[in-house]
Design an enzyme around this catalytic site. Sequence first.
Site, PDB file in Angstrom:
ATOM      1  N   GLU A 209       0.885  -1.177   0.000  1.00  0.00           N
ATOM      2  CA  GLU A 209       0.000   0.000   0.000  1.00  0.00           C
ATOM      3  C   GLU A 209       0.915   1.217   0.000  1.00  0.00           C
ATOM      4  O   GLU A 209       1.417   1.628   1.047  1.00  0.00           O
ATOM      5  CB  GLU A 209      -0.908  -0.022   1.241  1.00  0.00           C
ATOM      6  CG  GLU A 209      -1.878  -1.192   1.278  1.00  0.00           C
ATOM      7  CD  GLU A 209      -3.022  -1.060   0.275  1.00  0.00           C
ATOM      8  OE1 GLU A 209      -3.314   0.063  -0.169  1.00  0.00           O
ATOM      9  OE2 GLU A 209      -3.612  -2.096  -0.081  1.00  0.00           O
ATOM     10  N   CYS A 243      -2.242   9.546   2.397  1.00  0.00           N
ATOM     11  CA  CYS A 243      -1.722   8.921   1.168  1.00  0.00           C
ATOM     12  C   CYS A 243      -2.604   9.237  -0.038  1.00  0.00           C
ATOM     13  O   CYS A 243      -2.109   9.296  -1.155  1.00  0.00           O
ATOM     14  CB  CYS A 243      -1.587   7.422   1.350  1.00  0.00           C
ATOM     15  SG  CYS A 243      -3.124   6.613   1.817  1.00  0.00           S
TER      16      CYS A 243
HETATM   17  P1  NAD Z   1       7.517   5.169   7.575  1.00  0.00           P
HETATM   18  O1  NAD Z   1       8.788   5.956   7.506  1.00  0.00           O
HETATM   19  O2  NAD Z   1       6.836   4.996   8.874  1.00  0.00           O
HETATM   20  O3  NAD Z   1       7.820   3.753   6.961  1.00  0.00           O
HETATM   21  C1  NAD Z   1       6.842   2.742   6.927  1.00  0.00           C
HETATM   22  C2  NAD Z   1       7.409   1.488   7.567  1.00  0.00           C
HETATM   23  O4  NAD Z   1       8.574   1.092   6.854  1.00  0.00           O
HETATM   24  C3  NAD Z   1       7.827   1.689   9.038  1.00  0.00           C
HETATM   25  O5  NAD Z   1       7.286   0.652   9.816  1.00  0.00           O
HETATM   26  C4  NAD Z   1       9.318   1.673   8.987  1.00  0.00           C
HETATM   27  O6  NAD Z   1       9.893   1.084  10.129  1.00  0.00           O
HETATM   28  C5  NAD Z   1       9.643   0.858   7.752  1.00  0.00           C
HETATM   29  N1  NAD Z   1      10.891   1.267   7.116  1.00  0.00           N
HETATM   30  C6  NAD Z   1      11.290   2.540   6.862  1.00  0.00           C
HETATM   31  N2  NAD Z   1      12.490   2.539   6.236  1.00  0.00           N
HETATM   32  C7  NAD Z   1      12.854   1.239   6.091  1.00  0.00           C
HETATM   33  C8  NAD Z   1      13.993   0.573   5.510  1.00  0.00           C
HETATM   34  N3  NAD Z   1      14.991   1.256   4.975  1.00  0.00           N
HETATM   35  N4  NAD Z   1      14.005  -0.767   5.532  1.00  0.00           N
HETATM   36  C9  NAD Z   1      12.989  -1.460   6.089  1.00  0.00           C
HETATM   37  N5  NAD Z   1      11.906  -0.891   6.652  1.00  0.00           N
HETATM   38  C10 NAD Z   1      11.833   0.428   6.654  1.00  0.00           C
HETATM   39  O7  NAD Z   1       6.410   5.748   6.622  1.00  0.00           O
HETATM   40  P2  NAD Z   1       6.610   6.475   5.256  1.00  0.00           P
HETATM   41  O8  NAD Z   1       7.208   5.534   4.277  1.00  0.00           O
HETATM   42  O9  NAD Z   1       7.205   7.825   5.466  1.00  0.00           O
HETATM   43  O10 NAD Z   1       5.034   6.677   4.960  1.00  0.00           O
HETATM   44  C11 NAD Z   1       4.593   7.618   4.111  1.00  0.00           C
HETATM   45  C12 NAD Z   1       4.280   6.983   2.773  1.00  0.00           C
HETATM   46  O11 NAD Z   1       3.312   5.982   2.969  1.00  0.00           O
HETATM   47  C13 NAD Z   1       3.692   7.950   1.790  1.00  0.00           C
HETATM   48  O12 NAD Z   1       4.260   7.708   0.524  1.00  0.00           O
HETATM   49  C14 NAD Z   1       2.218   7.589   1.779  1.00  0.00           C
HETATM   50  O13 NAD Z   1       1.570   7.927   0.583  1.00  0.00           O
HETATM   51  C15 NAD Z   1       2.285   6.125   2.018  1.00  0.00           C
HETATM   52  N6  NAD Z   1       1.050   5.630   2.620  1.00  0.00           N
HETATM   53  C16 NAD Z   1       0.273   4.820   1.875  1.00  0.00           C
HETATM   54  C17 NAD Z   1      -0.926   4.358   2.384  1.00  0.00           C
HETATM   55  C18 NAD Z   1      -1.816   3.473   1.574  1.00  0.00           C
HETATM   56  O14 NAD Z   1      -2.764   2.961   2.127  1.00  0.00           O
HETATM   57  N7  NAD Z   1      -1.555   3.280   0.286  1.00  0.00           N
HETATM   58  C19 NAD Z   1      -1.319   4.722   3.675  1.00  0.00           C
HETATM   59  C20 NAD Z   1      -0.487   5.528   4.414  1.00  0.00           C
HETATM   60  C21 NAD Z   1       0.704   5.982   3.881  1.00  0.00           C
END
Ligand code: NAD
Length: 452
Positions: A209, A243
């Site tokens: 997602e 998102c």
């Molecule tokens: P985040 O930084 O919290 O990362 C998400 C998860 O990935 C966390 O649990 C984190 O520990 C893990 N993570 C981060 N870097 C990592 C790495 N290098 N290796 C392994 N795991 C790692 O969240 P984010 O990515 O900043 O979230 C924002 C993004 O999420 C936006 O692009 C948003 O559009 C998307 N999003 C999508 C949805 C959906 O339903 N499609 C919902 C919410 C957010």
Amino acid sequence: MSQEQQAVLQARNAFLTGRSKPLDYRIKQLQNLKRFIKEKTTDIANAMRKDLHKTANATQLFEILGLEGEINLAVSKLAEWAAPRPVNKSLLTIADDVYIQPEPLGVVLIIGAWNYPIAVTLQPLVGAIAAGNAAVVKPSEVSSHTAKVMELLPLYLDPEMYQVVTGGVPETQELLKQRFDHIFYTGSSTVGKLVMEAAARHLTPVTLELGGKSPCYVDKNCDIRIACRRITWGKYMNCGQTCIAPDYILCESSIQDKVINEIQKCIQEFYTNDPKSFADYGRIINQRHFKRIMALIEGSTVAIGGDSDESECYIAPTVLRDVTPGSKVMQEEIFGPILPIIIVNGLKEAIQFINEREKPLALYIFSSTKKVIKQMISETSSGALVANDCLVHFTISDLPFGGVGSSGTGCYHGKYSFDQLSHLRSCLIKKLNMEGVNQMRYPPHTTEKLRW
Ligand code: NAD
């Protein structure tokens, strides 16, 4: 053995006992999840206030109600979803039992994001429990207060079957080395690629997602006042950290000033003249994201807002006008309260603009002309398309929620969550009588048998 390995091992051993298979067990766990939300409402609201400056009412409206709705639906529909699904039979199998039997996959890893930390972490868990799986839940460390509350989950659920692992990137990477039967990841496309790579090593299927830039086309033939109300709500809710928020507006130059004026009025109505002091206006999650978002404004013309306060991670609701496709703000998902307006010369050019970029998670179009909406649907692709509103498709459990291409793979909500986290097993039960019917398929393959 690391804490992460232990969590996976415990979940797997619990799954192998078979106790998550009976529907009564799953329903009990779902009811316990609901009890967790009820009893921890205040803790969740306080954590969300600290993490994202959300009010208790906003948390209730945009995180808790949807989650409760998903739990209630799963509890009431589980028997139907889990039942064998009969299919059409062929002449050769007419006397047989032929059906699809949904079965649990095993141990599911759920990695959540920070922007709606309860919804995007626990809604996939509803699907995992309903489908009879064990699960390892990894809340985002970025929304650290909410993650702390989720650590209490094992006090409510079967603590061996459902594990919560907290921590940051190293802990997530350690988890990703383990073998799971499905990985459900919510977050950025960049990390989504790492998740898919890790999953490929074990041939583990994934649901991703992800995000991206969701366009919003405003047709000149529409009620611009109403359109701007709905866009303002969708864009600035949670300070733009949604998102499926409209990332940018596409419109003709003749309506740009009107769009800006109407959005300005709505910002004042929703958040007063002083959004910074207004309880219902959020904050950027941390300084890293604050700096990233502020840097995106550079080089563009500010039409509304633009002011900020780094010490509070505050960025005002901001609109940028006459933004060029090559500008900084158009190079990545904004994920903040900045709304660029890009001028296009009508629908055809808007469609071309959208199709030249990655397939978005959501695509919004505001128009009073049905034909225009239909053309947008038939000539573009996106996770979802919503006409004349923003975000609301998320609330409909019968719509699969997910992306396409770089905005994600797989989907969930309602029965889609159940199916996504089940194996749809093909079953054919034949009897050992009526052997005569089978003669035609056994050798020798004579011409006579062909005529039969
Ligand atoms: P985040 O930084 O919290 O990362 C998400 C998860 O990935 C966390 O649990 C984190 O520990 C893990 N993570 C981060 N870097 C990592 C790495 N290098 N290796 C392994 N795991 C790692 O969240 P984010 O990515 O900043 O979230 C924002 C993004 O999420 C936006 O692009 C948003 O559009 C998307 N999003 C999508 C949805 C959906 O339903 N499609 C919902 C919410 C957010």
